[in-house]
Design a protein around this motif. Structure first.
Motif, PDB file in Angstrom:
ATOM      1  N   THR A 114      87.403 105.232 -75.242  1.00  0.00           N
ATOM      2  CA  THR A 114      86.163 104.600 -75.683  1.00  0.00           C
ATOM      3  C   THR A 114      86.352 104.023 -77.084  1.00  0.00           C
ATOM      4  O   THR A 114      86.936 104.664 -77.948  1.00  0.00           O
ATOM      5  CB  THR A 114      85.005 105.606 -75.717  1.00  0.00           C
ATOM      6  OG1 THR A 114      85.339 106.681 -76.609  1.00  0.00           O
ATOM      7  CG2 THR A 114      84.722 106.168 -74.329  1.00  0.00           C
ATOM      8  N   CYS A 115      85.901 102.827 -77.272  1.00  0.00           N
ATOM      9  CA  CYS A 115      85.808 102.201 -78.593  1.00  0.00           C
ATOM     10  C   CYS A 115      84.321 101.935 -78.791  1.00  0.00           C
ATOM     11  O   CYS A 115      83.777 100.981 -78.221  1.00  0.00           O
ATOM     12  CB  CYS A 115      86.623 100.922 -78.661  1.00  0.00           C
ATOM     13  SG  CYS A 115      88.413 101.197 -78.472  1.00  0.00           S
ATOM     14  N   CYS A 119      85.194  96.106 -78.547  1.00  0.00           N
ATOM     15  CA  CYS A 119      86.360  95.434 -79.110  1.00  0.00           C
ATOM     16  C   CYS A 119      86.113  93.929 -79.172  1.00  0.00           C
ATOM     17  O   CYS A 119      85.377  93.368 -78.355  1.00  0.00           O
ATOM     18  CB  CYS A 119      87.607  95.711 -78.265  1.00  0.00           C
ATOM     19  SG  CYS A 119      88.179  97.427 -78.356  1.00  0.00           S
ATOM     20  N   CYS A 125      90.481  98.415 -75.272  1.00  0.00           N
ATOM     21  CA  CYS A 125      90.486  99.750 -75.874  1.00  0.00           C
ATOM     22  C   CYS A 125      91.628 100.550 -75.269  1.00  0.00           C
ATOM     23  O   CYS A 125      91.641 100.812 -74.068  1.00  0.00           O
ATOM     24  CB  CYS A 125      89.142 100.432 -75.624  1.00  0.00           C
ATOM     25  SG  CYS A 125      88.910 101.974 -76.535  1.00  0.00           S
ATOM     26  N   GLY A 129      91.932 105.015 -78.405  1.00  0.00           N
ATOM     27  CA  GLY A 129      90.639 104.567 -78.915  1.00  0.00           C
ATOM     28  C   GLY A 129      90.757 103.440 -79.909  1.00  0.00           C
ATOM     29  O   GLY A 129      89.881 103.268 -80.764  1.00  0.00           O
ATOM     30  N   GLU A 130      91.825 102.634 -79.804  1.00  0.00           N
ATOM     31  CA  GLU A 130      92.047 101.504 -80.700  1.00  0.00           C
ATOM     32  C   GLU A 130      91.806 100.202 -79.956  1.00  0.00           C
ATOM     33  O   GLU A 130      92.141 100.082 -78.775  1.00  0.00           O
ATOM     34  CB  GLU A 130      93.476 101.515 -81.249  1.00  0.00           C
ATOM     35  CG  GLU A 130      93.874 102.806 -81.941  1.00  0.00           C
ATOM     36  CD  GLU A 130      95.376 102.911 -82.128  1.00  0.00           C
ATOM     37  OE1 GLU A 130      95.806 103.702 -82.973  1.00  0.00           O
ATOM     38  OE2 GLU A 130      96.130 102.202 -81.405  1.00  0.00           O
ATOM     39  N   CYS A 131      91.258  99.223 -80.644  1.00  0.00           N
ATOM     40  CA  CYS A 131      91.167  97.871 -80.099  1.00  0.00           C
ATOM     41  C   CYS A 131      92.513  97.198 -80.330  1.00  0.00           C
ATOM     42  O   CYS A 131      92.911  96.973 -81.479  1.00  0.00           O
ATOM     43  CB  CYS A 131      90.046  97.084 -80.768  1.00  0.00           C
ATOM     44  SG  CYS A 131      88.406  97.721 -80.417  1.00  0.00           S
ATOM     45  N   THR A 706      96.580 100.088 -88.388  1.00  0.00           N
ATOM     46  CA  THR A 706      95.235 100.169 -87.827  1.00  0.00           C
ATOM     47  C   THR A 706      94.221 100.105 -88.954  1.00  0.00           C
ATOM     48  O   THR A 706      94.442 100.645 -90.048  1.00  0.00           O
ATOM     49  CB  THR A 706      95.044 101.454 -87.015  1.00  0.00           C
ATOM     50  OG1 THR A 706      95.396 102.585 -87.837  1.00  0.00           O
ATOM     51  CG2 THR A 706      95.912 101.451 -85.776  1.00  0.00           C
ATOM     52  N   ARG A 708      89.794  99.888 -90.030  1.00  0.00           N
ATOM     53  CA  ARG A 708      88.362  99.827 -89.807  1.00  0.00           C
ATOM     54  C   ARG A 708      87.890  98.506 -90.408  1.00  0.00           C
ATOM     55  O   ARG A 708      88.277  98.163 -91.527  1.00  0.00           O
ATOM     56  CB  ARG A 708      87.656 101.006 -90.482  1.00  0.00           C
ATOM     57  CG  ARG A 708      86.165 101.042 -90.217  1.00  0.00           C
ATOM     58  CD  ARG A 708      85.521 102.292 -90.781  1.00  0.00           C
ATOM     59  NE  ARG A 708      85.414 102.279 -92.233  1.00  0.00           N
ATOM     60  CZ  ARG A 708      86.074 103.086 -93.030  1.00  0.00           C
ATOM     61  NH1 ARG A 708      86.918 103.979 -92.517  1.00  0.00           N
ATOM     62  NH2 ARG A 708      85.927 103.035 -94.331  1.00  0.00           N
ATOM     63  N   VAL A 726      84.215  96.842 -86.270  1.00  0.00           N
ATOM     64  CA  VAL A 726      85.206  97.430 -85.364  1.00  0.00           C
ATOM     65  C   VAL A 726      85.608  98.779 -85.956  1.00  0.00           C
ATOM     66  O   VAL A 726      85.942  98.874 -87.139  1.00  0.00           O
ATOM     67  CB  VAL A 726      86.449  96.530 -85.202  1.00  0.00           C
ATOM     68  CG1 VAL A 726      87.416  97.145 -84.202  1.00  0.00           C
ATOM     69  CG2 VAL A 726      86.065  95.121 -84.778  1.00  0.00           C
ATOM     70  N   ASP A 727      85.581  99.815 -85.116  1.00  0.00           N
ATOM     71  CA  ASP A 727      85.958 101.144 -85.605  1.00  0.00           C
ATOM     72  C   ASP A 727      87.454 101.244 -85.873  1.00  0.00           C
ATOM     73  O   ASP A 727      87.871 101.740 -86.920  1.00  0.00           O
ATOM     74  CB  ASP A 727      85.537 102.223 -84.598  1.00  0.00           C
ATOM     75  CG  ASP A 727      84.031 102.416 -84.577  1.00  0.00           C
ATOM     76  OD1 ASP A 727      83.437 102.469 -85.664  1.00  0.00           O
ATOM     77  OD2 ASP A 727      83.453 102.492 -83.478  1.00  0.00           O
TER      78      ASP A 727
END
Length: 732
Positions: A114-115, A119, A125, A129-131, A706, A708, A726-727
């Motif tokens: 889950t993102c 994304c 995703c 959990g990365e786009c 990576t 945020r 974007v998380d």
């Protein structure tokens, strides 16, 4: 401090925490202004952050590749544990660095990734959990927000505002604790009797909402909602700050206080500290004539409070020290019959130095010795000063203290007492009057010289009277003090000081403008010097080695724009340890004609993390970790630091639409922040607003890793506070 070699030493509590304050006084302050050439130290990520470090020290045998007593695992030896045996679907289990737990980050829970915020277009995703997987040069950042609006009241009524012009005088704080996000929205105040209204944008989530005290309007901070769920535009919110009247009486040791006729109104105050919001409220009390109660009255918001008392003029209460009188006072209705009793005890005794009353030259100092009573748990500190002149009346101690457990310190000036505060008594219980306290300070003299690689440091022509500092930290008492060292051509720096008996850390720092061959970084000359006798022949030798090399970008010489400064790239050598972090920043030459970016300088021997940062558009300014571990114990040359970078470009949307802005008002109406999750700092890229009203676009470069991603607007309908878009965005 010269631009080619900057440094800082950060000391962590409890042993060396105060030393940085002394060292910082010998440095030039950093600027927060967005100049094209940022300070290389402030741009660098914090390599010494140990906030996630375990509280328990790893066993001494950890890392030897064997399972020993007290270890859950060690390296590849996992004690037959797997991700599956721990309840995961699969994946790779590893051993934590402490050997006391497993690292489960490589295990697969079996749940679909889950993102949470989704994304960008073209990205998916991944299992972490990365786009990931998209084109970073065609990045669409769509900020999804909802509008919240409503009214703020005080006790059910429109608050009064005593100014003619409207003002944003009240702050509403929306906190999404699950994502560690705080958004501030302002309510507009007026004196026309109209509602105090607010309107702003938040993104979907669940918030606690707090009204923060605003000047001249709402004098309280108050939690108005514990769980406000926002999943659509929300109007007509009503936040009402509730308060209640309080009043009462103050007593002293169970009795009505007696005071001189000079007491009167506002001679002290009751201080109420909100346990949840940590807001302080001060209600003055009146020192009435003898035999009459000391009284106070006012209003407080609903909540739970710790209550303190402090005196400004009273002759029967301690002056200017806040004393705790009650914990956990609940205010959820009028409280007009409060009674607080402040207890005190009288402490008498004598101050000695090496078993005798201190001696002094009465022509030099007026106040030369202080005795400090410090209650570390409650934060009390009481100080008695002694004169060292013709008006000296001896060194008899007489202090009125609140109950508690105190450490007793002594400090002074000149040859009377050491200037560095020394702890003489630890854990003095004050729960009754004390009449025979003896505070005997044992002192010794330390003296010596400072060298650089065994020889006298080189002094710049026309240098200053003092060009270095010896910083001393008491490892037992925690206090720190700096000694200015005089400059002398072709001679060591000489020092001499009176010190309390204790154990000290000694560090040397020099001023780069006056000392030409010593790095202006704090050199820890003694980690734990025991001062239990006179030490008059100390030798503090600052050891240095030379380091030089070249900075590359993606294997090539960096492209330098014509407007770049002569020094626009920096190689940072950072030495994180348990108690301190040492940093050297060596500037590299920047040649628009295509010459190599060469750096050189001196560092102290040790093992370093090596970062590279840039300015003027040459490399991101945030700092990239090039070498995780580089040991330098001799001169090093031809060091090659190659920094990978990746281009970024794209457009900004707001709720699926192009942001609205006034063309030509401001060339950059937005800013995109890429905040590294891999120890590479933050990169801020401006969003350009074309004069023809076209799409808001951005372009720049970041390091692989990576991030945020956050947006902030200016001169547009984008919120002017940072909001996350974007998380986790992966840039390969």
């Amino acid at each position: 401090m010269n631009a080619s070699l900057r440094s800082a030493l950060r000391l962590a509590p409890p042993r060396l925490a105060a030393l940085i304050a002394l060292l910082a006084s010998f440095s030039i302050a950093c600027s927060d202004d967005p100049e094209p050439s940022p300070d290389p130290d402030t741009a660098l990520p914090d390599a010494g952050d140990t906030s996630d470090a375990p509280d328990v020290e790893p066993p001494e045998t950890c890392g030897n590749g064997q399972l020993d007593d007290g270890e859950l695992c060690d390296g590849a030896l996992l004690n037959d544990a797997t991700c599956q045996s721990l309840g995961f679907e699969g994946g790779t289990l590893t051993c934590a660095s402490s050997c006391l737990s497993y690292d489960e980050s490589g295990c697969d829970s079996g749940e679909p990734p889950t993102c949470e915020r989704g994304c960008p277009q073209g990205y998916t995703c991944n299992a972490q959990g990365e786009c990931a997987g998209g084109d970073p040069t065609d990045l669409t950042l769509d900020l999804i927000t909802h509008t919240v609006s409503g009214e703020v009241r005080l006790d059910g009524e429109v608050p009064e505002f005593p100014h003619d012009e409207d003002d944003d005088c009240v702050t509403l704080e929306f906190v999404d604790e699950a994502h560690n996000v705080t958004i501030s929205i302002y309510a507009t105040c007026n004196n026309r009797g109209e509602p105090f209204t607010f309107e702003g944008q938040v993104y979907p989530g669940t918030y606690t909402v707090t009204v923060r005290a605003g000047f001249d309007a709402i004098p309280y901070s108050y939690r108005v909602s514990d769980a406000l769920s926002i999943d659509a535009d929300t109007e007509d919110l009503l936040f009402d700050v509730i308060s209640h009247p309080i009043a009462g009486e103050l007593r002293h040791n169970g009795q009505v206080p007696h005071d001189s006729p000079g007491g009167g109104p506002n001679c002290g105050a009751m201080i109420f500290v909100d346990q949840q919001l940590h807001q302080r409220y001060t209600l003055p009390f009146t020192c009435n004539p003898e035999g009459q109660p000391f009284t106070f009255e006012g209003r407080l918001p609903e909540g739970r409070f710790d209550v303190y008392v402090t005196s400004y003029q009273s002759e029967t209460l301690p002056l200017s020290v806040e004393g705790l009188v009650e914990r956990d006072l609940q205010v959820n209705a009028p409280r007009t019959d409060l009674l607080f009793d402040i207890a005190t005890h009288l402490v008498r005794g004598e101050l000695l130095r090496n078993g005798e009353p201190p001696t002094f030259d009465d022509t030099v100092f007026t106040r030369c010795v202080n005795v400090h009573f410090v209650e570390p748990t409650l934060g009390y500190e009481f100080t008695q000063e002694f004169r060292c002149d013709a008006f000296n009346e001896g060194f008899d101690i007489e202090m009125l203290l609140y109950p508690g457990t105190y450490d007793v310190y002594v400090s002074g000036v000149g040859d009377v007492m050491p200037q560095l505060r020394g702890r003489i008594i630890e854990g003095l219980e004050v729960n009754a009057d004390i009449n025979d306290l003896t505070v005997d300070a044992t002192v010794h003299t330390i003296a010596g010289r400072v060298l650089k690689n065994g020889a006298a440091p080189t002094i710049a022509p026309g240098g200053a009277a003092f060009c270095a500092m010896l910083s001393i930290t008491d490892l037992e008492g925690g206090a720190s003090h700096g000694i200015d060292l005089p400059c002398t051509d072709d001679a060591p720096f000489i020092f001499e000081r009176l010190m309390f008996e204790s154990t000290y850390a000694l560090a040397i720092t020099t001023h780069a403008d006056f000392v030409t061959d010593v790095p202006d970084a704090p050199f820890l000359a003694h980690e734990a010097l025991v001062v239990d006798r006179d030490l008059t022949d100390l030798e503090l030798d600052v050891q240095t080695v030379s380091v030089s090399g070249e900075i590359l970008e993606n294997g090539d010489i960096p492209e330098i724009p014509g407007n770049a400064a002569p020094e626009c790239l920096y190689a940072h050598f950072v030495k994180p340890q348990q108690d301190y972090e040492l940093q050297f920043s060596l500037a590299a030459t920047c040649d628009p004609e295509g010459g190599p970016a060469i750096f050189e300088g001196e560092v102290f021997p040790g093992t370093y993390k090596v970062y590279v940062s840039g300015s003027y558009g040459v490399l991101p300014p945030s700092g990239y970790l090039v070498l995780d571990e580089l040991t330098i114990d001799t001169d090093v040359s031809d060091l090659e630091l190659d920094v990978p970078t990746r281009p970024l470009a794209g457009q900004i949307l707001h709720n699926g639409e192009q942001p609205s802005y006034e063309p030509g008002t401001f060339p950059q109406c937005a800013s995109v922040s890429f905040i590294s999750l891999n120890d590479h700092g933050s990169v801020h890229i401006g969003g350009t607003c074309p004069t023809d009203g076209g799409a808001v676009r951005f372009d720049g470069e970041v390091f692989p890793g990576t991030y945020r991603v956050e947006l902030i607007g200016r001169w547009s309908d984008l919120p002017f506070y940072p909001l996350r878009v974007v998380d986790v965005l992966r840039v390969d």
